[in-house]
Design a protein around this motif. Structure first.
Motif, short mmCIF file in Angstrom:
data_model
loop_
_atom_site.label_atom_id
_atom_site.label_comp_id
_atom_site.label_asym_id
_atom_site.label_seq_id
_atom_site.Cartn_x
_atom_site.Cartn_y
_atom_site.Cartn_z
N MET A 4 0.94 -0.93 0.01
CA MET A 4 -0.11 -0.13 0.11
C MET A 4 0.91 1.16 0.08
N ALA A 5 0.53 2.23 -0.97
CA ALA A 5 1.57 3.26 -0.98
C ALA A 5 1.46 4.28 0.03
N ALA A 6 0.23 4.60 0.28
CA ALA A 6 -0.06 5.59 1.25
C ALA A 6 -0.84 5.08 2.57
N GLY A 7 -0.50 5.75 3.65
CA GLY A 7 -1.13 5.29 4.94
C GLY A 7 -2.40 5.62 5.15
N PHE A 8 -3.26 5.00 5.95
CA PHE A 8 -4.52 5.34 6.30
C PHE A 8 -4.97 6.65 6.88
N LYS A 9 -6.17 7.17 6.88
CA LYS A 9 -6.51 8.35 7.45
C LYS A 9 -7.57 7.96 8.47
N PHE A 10 -7.46 8.53 9.72
CA PHE A 10 -8.43 7.87 10.91
C PHE A 10 -8.70 9.33 11.55
N LEU A 11 -10.17 9.07 11.99
CA LEU A 11 -10.60 10.10 13.12
C LEU A 11 -10.73 9.40 14.29
N ILE A 12 -10.09 10.14 15.15
CA ILE A 12 -10.35 9.44 16.39
C ILE A 12 -11.33 10.40 17.41
N ALA A 13 -12.39 9.97 17.58
CA ALA A 13 -13.34 10.85 18.46
C ALA A 13 -13.44 10.13 19.84
N ASP A 14 -12.78 10.87 20.87
CA ASP A 14 -13.03 10.65 22.23
C ASP A 14 -12.69 11.62 22.92
N ASP A 15 -13.31 11.91 24.20
CA ASP A 15 -13.13 13.31 25.04
C ASP A 15 -11.84 13.15 25.75
N HIS A 16 -11.38 11.77 25.80
CA HIS A 16 -10.24 11.78 26.66
C HIS A 16 -8.70 11.47 26.06
N PRO A 17 -7.98 12.77 26.41
CA PRO A 17 -6.85 13.02 25.34
C PRO A 17 -5.86 11.62 25.58
N LEU A 18 -5.72 11.02 26.86
CA LEU A 18 -4.92 9.76 27.14
C LEU A 18 -5.24 8.79 26.15
N PHE A 19 -6.65 8.29 25.93
CA PHE A 19 -7.03 7.40 25.31
C PHE A 19 -6.82 7.63 23.79
N ARG A 20 -6.95 8.77 23.67
CA ARG A 20 -6.68 9.19 21.95
C ARG A 20 -5.46 8.97 21.68
N GLY A 21 -4.45 9.23 22.60
CA GLY A 21 -2.97 9.00 22.28
C GLY A 21 -2.68 7.71 22.26
N ALA A 22 -3.19 6.74 23.05
CA ALA A 22 -2.95 5.13 23.03
C ALA A 22 -3.58 4.84 21.78
N LEU A 23 -4.57 5.24 21.20
CA LEU A 23 -5.34 4.61 20.04
C LEU A 23 -4.25 5.13 18.85
N LYS A 24 -3.74 6.29 18.78
CA LYS A 24 -2.92 7.12 17.98
C LYS A 24 -1.49 5.98 17.58
N GLN A 25 -1.12 5.64 18.84
CA GLN A 25 -0.04 4.73 18.99
C GLN A 25 -0.27 3.40 18.28
N ALA A 26 -1.61 2.97 18.54
CA ALA A 26 -1.93 1.65 18.11
C ALA A 26 -2.16 1.71 16.77
N LEU A 27 -2.57 2.88 15.98
CA LEU A 27 -2.82 2.92 14.42
C LEU A 27 -1.74 3.62 13.81
N THR A 71 -14.95 16.40 21.04
CA THR A 71 -16.24 16.74 21.13
C THR A 71 -16.96 16.24 19.83
N PHE A 72 -18.29 15.96 19.99
CA PHE A 72 -19.08 15.43 18.66
C PHE A 72 -18.95 16.62 17.78
N GLU A 73 -19.10 17.99 17.97
CA GLU A 73 -18.89 19.09 17.23
C GLU A 73 -17.52 19.14 16.58
N GLY A 74 -16.75 18.55 17.06
CA GLY A 74 -15.39 18.55 16.60
C GLY A 74 -15.11 17.39 15.58
N VAL A 75 -16.01 16.22 15.61
CA VAL A 75 -15.93 15.22 14.80
C VAL A 75 -16.68 15.86 13.36
N LYS A 76 -17.82 16.52 13.73
CA LYS A 76 -18.50 17.14 12.38
C LYS A 76 -17.69 18.04 11.69
#
Length: 164
Positions: free
Chosen positions: A1-24, A39-44
């Motif tokens: 695969m030439a390019a990586g994936f693009k993810f949107l992590i939607a969670d209000d806990h920065p620590l968990f977002r950081g862990a997911l970033k590491q996993a992905l 926030t959900f507004e941020g997701v939209k």
């Protein structure tokens, strides 16, 4: 695969977002682009700015959305973008309802990093994923079952109107 994936992590806990970033981050052998929203507004807003997101990882409980309402709203906004629910509430009833309402997966926050990666890879390959140990069973509440069936028939436009 030439390019990586693009993810949107939607969670209000920065620590968990950081862990997911590491996993992905290096899924598929390439560095991924990872957007975050607390926030959900941020997701939209993130979805409005970027229509090439490969997967949204959505927490069920965050400011601006509660329970499955966020999933329903996202299906109306961006029906073609896969959404995986990532939640600390990993009861079978919630997982089944999320999948019936259009989620591509249900990942427990108590999963290991490797299990999260495996689930995301499965979803990106077009599969439906639930964390190990979650037995979906069948809907026990007839009224909820009928409501979910009606929600499944809505067009994206009707879903957007409903979520307003």
């Amino acid at each position: 695969m030439a390019a990586g994936f693009k993810f949107l992590i939607a969670d209000d806990h920065p620590l968990f977002r950081g862990a997911l970033k590491q996993a992905l981050n290096t899924l598929g052998g390439q560095e991924s682009t990872i957007l975050e929203a607390g926030t959900f507004e941020g997701v939209k807003q993130a979805l409005a700015k970027s229509d090439d997101i490969d997967l949204v990882l959505l927490d069920l409980h965050m400011p601006g959305a509660s329970g499955l309402s966020g999933l329903i709203a996202l299906r109306g906004l961006q029906a073609s973008t896969p959404v995986a629910i990532i939640s600390g509430y990993d009861d079978p009833q919630t997982a089944r309802r999320a999948l019936e309402l259009g989620a591509s997966g249900f990942i427990s926050k108590s999963s290991t990093m490797e299990a999260i990666r495996k689930g995301v890879e499965s979803i990106l390959a077009g599969g439906i994923w639930t964390s190990e140990g979650i037995e979906l069973g069948s809907e026990g509440d007839q009224e909820i079952g009928e409501l979910i069936q009606r929600l499944q028939t809505l067009t994206p436009q009707q879903t957007r109107v409903l979520s307003m």
